[in-house]
Design an enzyme around this catalytic site. Sequence first.
Site, PDB file in Angstrom:
ATOM      1  N   TYR A 126      41.599  37.000  33.024  1.00  0.00           N
ATOM      2  CA  TYR A 126      40.563  36.779  34.043  1.00  0.00           C
ATOM      3  C   TYR A 126      39.772  35.512  33.713  1.00  0.00           C
ATOM      4  CZ  TYR A 126      36.729  38.086  37.246  1.00  0.00           C
ATOM      5  OH  TYR A 126      35.791  38.119  38.260  1.00  0.00           O
ATOM      6  N   LYS A 135      39.613  32.147  35.965  1.00  0.00           N
ATOM      7  CA  LYS A 135      38.335  31.717  36.556  1.00  0.00           C
ATOM      8  C   LYS A 135      37.917  30.340  36.035  1.00  0.00           C
ATOM      9  CE  LYS A 135      37.462  35.283  39.268  1.00  0.00           C
ATOM     10  NZ  LYS A 135      37.427  35.144  40.731  1.00  0.00           N
TER      11      LYS A 135
HETATM   12  P1  NAP Z   1      36.331  44.081  45.322  1.00  0.00           P
HETATM   13  O1  NAP Z   1      35.174  44.867  45.824  1.00  0.00           O
HETATM   14  O2  NAP Z   1      37.402  44.766  44.547  1.00  0.00           O
HETATM   15  O3  NAP Z   1      36.961  43.299  46.560  1.00  0.00           O
HETATM   16  C1  NAP Z   1      38.082  42.485  46.409  1.00  0.00           C
HETATM   17  C2  NAP Z   1      38.957  42.624  47.629  1.00  0.00           C
HETATM   18  O4  NAP Z   1      40.104  41.766  47.446  1.00  0.00           O
HETATM   19  C3  NAP Z   1      39.480  44.037  47.813  1.00  0.00           C
HETATM   20  O5  NAP Z   1      39.442  44.410  49.179  1.00  0.00           O
HETATM   21  C4  NAP Z   1      40.916  43.923  47.321  1.00  0.00           C
HETATM   22  O6  NAP Z   1      41.787  44.856  47.913  1.00  0.00           O
HETATM   23  C5  NAP Z   1      41.256  42.529  47.760  1.00  0.00           C
HETATM   24  N1  NAP Z   1      42.412  42.015  47.059  1.00  0.00           N
HETATM   25  C6  NAP Z   1      42.855  42.299  45.804  1.00  0.00           C
HETATM   26  N2  NAP Z   1      43.983  41.641  45.543  1.00  0.00           N
HETATM   27  C7  NAP Z   1      44.295  40.929  46.654  1.00  0.00           C
HETATM   28  C8  NAP Z   1      45.354  40.070  47.007  1.00  0.00           C
HETATM   29  N3  NAP Z   1      46.360  39.820  46.154  1.00  0.00           N
HETATM   30  N4  NAP Z   1      45.346  39.512  48.231  1.00  0.00           N
HETATM   31  C9  NAP Z   1      44.346  39.769  49.114  1.00  0.00           C
HETATM   32  N5  NAP Z   1      43.326  40.598  48.848  1.00  0.00           N
HETATM   33  C10 NAP Z   1      43.292  41.165  47.626  1.00  0.00           C
HETATM   34  O7  NAP Z   1      35.837  42.884  44.375  1.00  0.00           O
HETATM   35  P2  NAP Z   1      34.510  41.978  44.396  1.00  0.00           P
HETATM   36  O8  NAP Z   1      33.671  42.415  43.289  1.00  0.00           O
HETATM   37  O9  NAP Z   1      33.968  41.892  45.755  1.00  0.00           O
HETATM   38  O10 NAP Z   1      35.153  40.587  43.949  1.00  0.00           O
HETATM   39  C11 NAP Z   1      35.358  39.520  44.846  1.00  0.00           C
HETATM   40  C12 NAP Z   1      35.519  38.243  44.039  1.00  0.00           C
HETATM   41  O11 NAP Z   1      34.345  38.032  43.252  1.00  0.00           O
HETATM   42  C13 NAP Z   1      36.695  38.254  43.055  1.00  0.00           C
HETATM   43  O12 NAP Z   1      37.286  36.978  43.005  1.00  0.00           O
HETATM   44  C14 NAP Z   1      36.013  38.566  41.727  1.00  0.00           C
HETATM   45  O13 NAP Z   1      36.746  38.072  40.628  1.00  0.00           O
HETATM   46  C15 NAP Z   1      34.707  37.816  41.912  1.00  0.00           C
HETATM   47  N6  NAP Z   1      33.644  38.264  41.040  1.00  0.00           N
HETATM   48  C16 NAP Z   1      33.226  39.560  41.077  1.00  0.00           C
HETATM   49  C17 NAP Z   1      32.217  39.962  40.205  1.00  0.00           C
HETATM   50  C18 NAP Z   1      31.707  41.376  40.176  1.00  0.00           C
HETATM   51  O14 NAP Z   1      31.033  41.722  39.198  1.00  0.00           O
HETATM   52  N7  NAP Z   1      31.961  42.198  41.174  1.00  0.00           N
HETATM   53  C19 NAP Z   1      31.657  39.029  39.329  1.00  0.00           C
HETATM   54  C20 NAP Z   1      32.101  37.718  39.347  1.00  0.00           C
HETATM   55  C21 NAP Z   1      33.104  37.346  40.208  1.00  0.00           C
HETATM   56  P3  NAP Z   1      42.028  46.252  47.139  1.00  0.00           P
HETATM   57  O15 NAP Z   1      40.726  46.949  47.109  1.00  0.00           O
HETATM   58  O16 NAP Z   1      43.073  46.895  47.987  1.00  0.00           O
HETATM   59  O17 NAP Z   1      42.512  45.846  45.758  1.00  0.00           O
END
Ligand code: NAP
Length: 254
Positions: A160, A164
């Site tokens: 990860y 990133k």
């Molecule tokens: P999330 O709630 O899990 O949402 C991510 C979405 O992306 C889900 O609907 C997931 O579908 C979908 N997804 C996964 N793999 C995919 C693929 N190959 N193609 C298309 N869609 C896909 O996550 P989030 O926390 O909102 O994260 C969004 C972004 O923010 C990510 O890039 C993550 O790395 C980044 N981020 C998150 C955090 C945090 O703490 N939450 C912190 C820093 C950065 P499924 O549910 O079916 O897997």
Amino acid sequence: MSDTSFDFKGCTAIVTGAGSGIGAEIARELGASGAHVIVSDMDGASADRIAGEITEAGGRADPCVADVADAAAVERLVDFAVEKGGALHMAVNNAGIGGPSAPLGEYPLDGWRQVIDVNLNGVFYGMRYQIPTMLAAGGGAIVNIGSILSSVGFSGASAYVAAKHAVAGMTKTAAMEYAEKGIRINAVGPAFIDTPLLSKNLDAAVIEQLAGLHPAGRLGTPAEVSALVCFLLSQRASFITGSYHLVDGAYTAR
Ligand code: NAP
């Protein structure tokens, strides 16, 4: 509908991973601000649900199923956006996964490939097809969702963190290449945000521990990330390109 102060009327935007968490909130805020939102996710039901919320609230949205790790699917997604919206003006490459947790010397090879495929290759495929389409429209703005882990390490998360960090570097390079051609490209680095990415994978005690790592004393919210993303997409950020912007409650300030 999200509280917003942006005006994206007449613009078409793609948001990947928009069926959940941060991406869903960005899609809602873009929709509330007048954009025609292409709500893309691997999970069709969640893309339908968020697109439905936006249209029920009076906005414009179309769902589109696409796995960002599949270059052909990402190309089709961009074509779909142009077909539905007439042109592509904005994109948020947000889809991402956490991946396995293990020290690097024991890191599962299939987990490594999956995280790199989604979190790094997915962003590359996005920009690879969005940029030529935006050039045809006379310019645009892209935000890639990185992480605090685009600039600092985290034990157990080498795949990860590598993906990133690479997103931040790729963002800067692409921004330099297209700055004169009217496309602004930035990365956003959220700290730990209260989304299903955390709640589906970690128990409550671990989440509480993670919250305590932020000098702000809590997790961030999807709305706090969306506000920064929408600002970077907007004309108010017209001289901001090629940079990585934290939304992290002072996590990386320590
Ligand atoms: P999330 O709630 O899990 O949402 C991510 C979405 O992306 C889900 O609907 C997931 O579908 C979908 N997804 C996964 N793999 C995919 C693929 N190959 N193609 C298309 N869609 C896909 O996550 P989030 O926390 O909102 O994260 C969004 C972004 O923010 C990510 O890039 C993550 O790395 C980044 N981020 C998150 C955090 C945090 O703490 N939450 C912190 C820093 C950065 P499924 O549910 O079916 O897997």
